[in-house]
Design an enzyme around this catalytic site. Structure first.
Site, PDB file in Angstrom:
ATOM      1  N   HIS A   1       0.836  -1.206   0.000  1.00 12.69           N
ATOM      2  CA  HIS A   1       0.000   0.000   0.000  1.00 12.69           C
ATOM      3  C   HIS A   1       0.871   1.258   0.000  1.00 12.69           C
ATOM      4  O   HIS A   1       0.653   2.191  -0.788  1.00 12.69           O
ATOM      5  CB  HIS A   1      -0.929  -0.026   1.216  1.00 12.69           C
ATOM      6  CG  HIS A   1      -1.865   1.131   1.300  1.00 12.69           C
ATOM      7  ND1 HIS A   1      -3.199   1.057   0.950  1.00 12.69           N
ATOM      8  CD2 HIS A   1      -1.660   2.416   1.714  1.00 12.69           C
ATOM      9  CE1 HIS A   1      -3.770   2.230   1.127  1.00 12.69           C
ATOM     10  NE2 HIS A   1      -2.855   3.084   1.605  1.00 12.69           N
ATOM     11  N   GLU A   2       1.857   1.274   0.898  1.00 11.47           N
ATOM     12  CA  GLU A   2       2.708   2.462   1.002  1.00 11.47           C
ATOM     13  C   GLU A   2       3.616   2.622  -0.217  1.00 11.47           C
ATOM     14  O   GLU A   2       3.934   3.745  -0.613  1.00 11.47           O
ATOM     15  CB  GLU A   2       3.525   2.405   2.287  1.00 11.47           C
ATOM     16  CG  GLU A   2       2.695   2.408   3.562  1.00 11.47           C
ATOM     17  CD  GLU A   2       1.709   3.556   3.642  1.00 11.47           C
ATOM     18  OE1 GLU A   2       1.994   4.641   3.080  1.00 11.47           O
ATOM     19  OE2 GLU A   2       0.639   3.396   4.258  1.00 11.47           O
TER      20      GLU A   2
ATOM     21  N   HIS B   1       2.051   4.620  -2.823  1.00 10.02           N
ATOM     22  CA  HIS B   1       2.112   6.066  -2.610  1.00 10.02           C
ATOM     23  C   HIS B   1       3.379   6.680  -3.200  1.00 10.02           C
ATOM     24  O   HIS B   1       3.488   7.913  -3.255  1.00 10.02           O
ATOM     25  CB  HIS B   1       2.020   6.382  -1.114  1.00 10.02           C
ATOM     26  CG  HIS B   1       0.612   6.385  -0.584  1.00 10.02           C
ATOM     27  ND1 HIS B   1      -0.384   7.184  -1.096  1.00 10.02           N
ATOM     28  CD2 HIS B   1       0.037   5.649   0.421  1.00 10.02           C
ATOM     29  CE1 HIS B   1      -1.506   6.971  -0.433  1.00 10.02           C
ATOM     30  NE2 HIS B   1      -1.283   6.035   0.495  1.00 10.02           N
TER      31      HIS B   1
ATOM     32  N   HIS C   1      -5.959   8.465  -2.484  1.00 11.91           N
ATOM     33  CA  HIS C   1      -6.534   7.123  -2.523  1.00 11.91           C
ATOM     34  C   HIS C   1      -7.660   7.086  -3.564  1.00 11.91           C
ATOM     35  O   HIS C   1      -8.802   6.728  -3.262  1.00 11.91           O
ATOM     36  CB  HIS C   1      -7.072   6.720  -1.146  1.00 11.91           C
ATOM     37  CG  HIS C   1      -6.010   6.478  -0.131  1.00 11.91           C
ATOM     38  ND1 HIS C   1      -5.947   7.139   1.083  1.00 11.91           N
ATOM     39  CD2 HIS C   1      -4.939   5.648  -0.140  1.00 11.91           C
ATOM     40  CE1 HIS C   1      -4.891   6.721   1.781  1.00 11.91           C
ATOM     41  NE2 HIS C   1      -4.260   5.818   1.061  1.00 11.91           N
TER      42      HIS C   1
END
Length: 300
Positions: free
Chosen positions: A190-191, A194, A200
């Site tokens: 998930h990170e 980024h 999101h």
């Protein structure tokens, strides 16, 4: 014993002295030291001695030279082919693969057992599936470190300045151990997303889902022995069952519920997949809600 002597006189059928360097006499007797000025008498030849003259005509010499030249040409061609075959023609990638890594690992020294935390960070950074997706998508992280539960009680992960640093919750809330490796790795994916997308939004969700699929698919291929190279030239397309593979690997743990009465194999597979996907979506919502990354100058 036999010996060879060179004399300056023409071979029958030749054109004079042009063939002198190709003429040799073969006879029995002591082999003296001969020079171009050596005479028959000096050579020790006497009346009645059997002498054999050997020589090459222009045509014979030309044929021999032609054969030697052709042989040298073949050898040259074979050497060139051998040298070229050792070079694989491919597009040049000027970016070094070791750029797409975690450049520094750092546990929090003030928390209990930092050595075990470092081992967990090392396991994440050397995870073959994580290394694969980072190289494939060209993701680089300056620092991989941890978050203290008491300092960030509602956060599982944080990406600072699109990859300058990624911080993960490694420990349980009571500091009595570490969270599940697969749960931590899912937050890491998930990170890593980024690094590319701050919000999101749908772009983020699509890439995040792709990273998780590729992690699951890569591990399946590694188990099957069908994926051995980790390079941008060997990127695979996820199979149609990749999402199901991911769901079972991360949610069901490979276990499957028993079939229902009168349930077909396809109906059972679909029920299992739907349940797994529902769990995956719920987990991703929880990770998103626990993500400390915001689309500001500090994150993206």
């Amino acid at each position: 014993m036999g010996c060879f002597v060179i004399f300056r006189f023409p071979v029958p059928g030749s054109s004079g002295l042009r063939l002198v360097s190709r003429q040799k006499l073969l006879y029995k007797g002591k082999k003296p030291t001969h020079t171009p000025e050596t005479t028959v008498r000096d050579a020790g030849l006497s009346h009645g001695m059997k002498v054999t003259m050997l020589g090459s005509t222009d045509q014979e010499l030309g044929t021999m030279i032609k054969v030697e030249n052709e042989q040298r040409l073949r050898e040259t061609i074979m050497r060139e082919r051998a040298s070229k075959s050792a070079i694989k023609v491919r597009s040049v990638n000027t970016t070094k693969p070791n750029s797409f890594i975690f450049h520094k690992l750092e546990p929090l020294a003030h928390l209990p057992d930092p050595a075990s935390a470092l081992q967990l960070l090392q396991r994440l950074s050397s995870d073959p599936a994580i290394k694969h997706v980072m190289l494939t998508h060209q993701l680089s992280v300056g620092l991989l470190t941890e978050l203290a539960p008491d300092e960030h009680p509602d956060i599982l992960g944080l990406n600072v300045n699109a990859g300058q640093a990624i911080k993960l919750r490694l420990r349980t809330d009571r500091y009595d151990g570490f969270r599940s490796y697969n749960d931590i790795r899912r937050v890491l994916c998930h990170e890593l997303t980024h690094n590319v997308w701050g919000e999101h939004d749908n772009n983020f969700k699509e890439l995040n889902s792709k990273l998780n699929r590729e992690v699951g698919e890569f591990e399946r291929r590694m188990r099957d022995g069908s994926h051995t190279l980790m390079s941008p030239e060997n990127v695979y397309e996820p199979s149609p069952l990749a999402l199901e593979t991911e769901a079972r690997a991360h949610v069901l743990g490979g276990s499957e519920p028993p079939p229902l009465p009168n349930e077909s194999t396809e109906e059972r597979r679909r029920r299992i997949l739907d349940a797994a996907l529902s769990r995956l979506r719920e987990e991703e919502r929880e990770i998103e809600q626990s993500c400390g990354t915001a689309p500001t100058s500090e994150s993206h």
